[in-house]
Design an enzyme around this catalytic site. Sequence first.
Site, mmCIF file in Angstrom:
data_model
loop_
_atom_site.group_PDB
_atom_site.id
_atom_site.type_symbol
_atom_site.label_atom_id
_atom_site.label_comp_id
_atom_site.label_asym_id
_atom_site.label_seq_id
_atom_site.Cartn_x
_atom_site.Cartn_y
_atom_site.Cartn_z
ATOM 1 N N SER A 99 -23.911 -12.917 44.997
ATOM 2 C CA SER A 99 -25.310 -13.430 44.525
ATOM 3 C C SER A 99 -25.858 -13.461 46.272
ATOM 4 C CB SER A 99 -24.664 -14.417 44.543
ATOM 5 O OG SER A 99 -25.678 -16.126 44.053
ATOM 6 N N ASP A 274 -32.507 -15.826 42.694
ATOM 7 C CA ASP A 274 -31.152 -15.475 42.882
ATOM 8 C C ASP A 274 -29.929 -13.836 42.804
ATOM 9 O OD1 ASP A 274 -29.471 -15.944 41.569
ATOM 10 O OD2 ASP A 274 -28.488 -17.091 42.794
ATOM 11 N N ASP A 276 -27.963 -12.576 41.205
ATOM 12 C CA ASP A 276 -27.303 -12.674 40.074
ATOM 13 C C ASP A 276 -27.696 -13.204 38.632
ATOM 14 O OD1 ASP A 276 -25.742 -14.709 41.204
ATOM 15 O OD2 ASP A 276 -24.098 -14.200 40.082
ATOM 16 N N ASP A 278 -28.467 -16.396 38.298
ATOM 17 C CA ASP A 278 -27.427 -17.729 37.276
ATOM 18 C C ASP A 278 -27.995 -19.160 38.399
ATOM 19 O OD1 ASP A 278 -26.681 -17.365 39.997
ATOM 20 O OD2 ASP A 278 -24.406 -18.484 39.692
#
Length: 486
Positions: A99, A274, A276, A278
Amino acid sequence: MSTPITCFKAYDIRGELNSQLNEEVAYRIGFAFAEELSAKTVVVGGDVRLTSHPLKLALSAGLIDGGATVTDIGMAGTEEIYFATKHLGVDGGIEVTASHNPINYNGMKLVKAGSVPISGDTGLNAIKERAEQLDDAYVADRLEFYAKSAKIDADAFYAGKAHIATDILAESGQYHRHANMDAYASHILSYVDINNFTPLKIVTNAGNGAAGAALDALEKRLLEKDVPIEFVKVHHNPDGTFPNGIPNPLLPENRADTANAVIEHGADFGIAWDGDFDRCFLFDADGNFIEGYYIVGLLAQAFLDKDSDNKIIYDPRVYWNTEDIIENAGGTAIKCKTGHAFIKERMRKEDAIYGGEMSAHHYFRDFAYCDSGMIPWLLVAELLCTKQKSLASLVEERIAAFPSSGEINSKLQDADAALQRVLDKYQPLAEVIDETDGIGLEFGTWRFNLRKSNTEPVIRLNVESKGDIPLMEAKTEELLALIRAE
């Protein structure tokens, strides 16, 4: 294993490359995951970090030897794994991602069938124990079997060069690749009515992470349906070297590129993700960053406008604005302990349509109760069109009604002593004491929440008031002085 595996955390796996996480550890995790869950089918994906691909292949080798058939969806954000796990009906899913952590880190996020989260008490600790107990000689032999060469070189791994050969994985008959983006994009767009959209210009900043490919898939669908949205793309192309810095818009110093592009292009609003994706973060037409707290209220409003007979979950750090919106819209407000595992569990229990945290994690019932960084901005865009208002106008009234300090961290020598100082002074005066997460005290026109970090001597403070910015600011200063009086 002679050395304990140290990259397992409370809710995921995260560690420094080579010293804590490498191909050997990834293989062990895959093997242990398949055995512990008796998983026969597992979907895997990885973010854009250079080491994510090698780790994913080693993980896949372990899964195969543990008895699972692996479906690899390629470069993907965490939410694509959440979606694929449920959509494909497999026994589990693993995303290789760090992340927003520094570039010398990587990690994994794991879910069971139906994208149910795996945390320490629900299987993660057991997977760690199995991974550590796996025979060293067996692991070395299997890695050599799957490797392009017998030598596993740490420097090559760090540079993103995979030692595990995909053709050998495929020869097992238990590894195949699958393009899942079309199904994912269709599902994401099902959250909005495309007929509601009027012309919009939106700046998007993928941060050279995994969000760019997902956005392109959504944009293609929107263009096919003649939806009048124009995207201005910043740092769009995936690049595991992160030439523009690690994508973490939660840090104020990482917001300028998005804000400046919004102003330069006269956009209606901006989005930054960010690594990834999510989480997504929003900026108004003047380039101002909108705190996640107020986005929770907007999304609650979006769902309740369509059907007021719904339950909304929210975290207890700041909530007066969220509660006010839900109650006025006729919905049911449910407070829940902070953290994705707690939010998802409570949402399943209540069958809540939406859950939101001030940290920009947003959860959706029809998305397997998981968090998404793509659904929120679509819902906000639709809301701007149906309300015929700007993002600033939608939130400025709410910010004025319920101003908040934002989360302020204090690193201390003795966090327990600081917490006790605050309780000794304020708890006897409190009208409401809330212990959902940390300690929350209310005093009529203002309140605060104080939480200790589980991993470091840090106390996290949030303060809010009812329409009184000077009061909120004064109480914030007062509390910080007491907390930091060591």
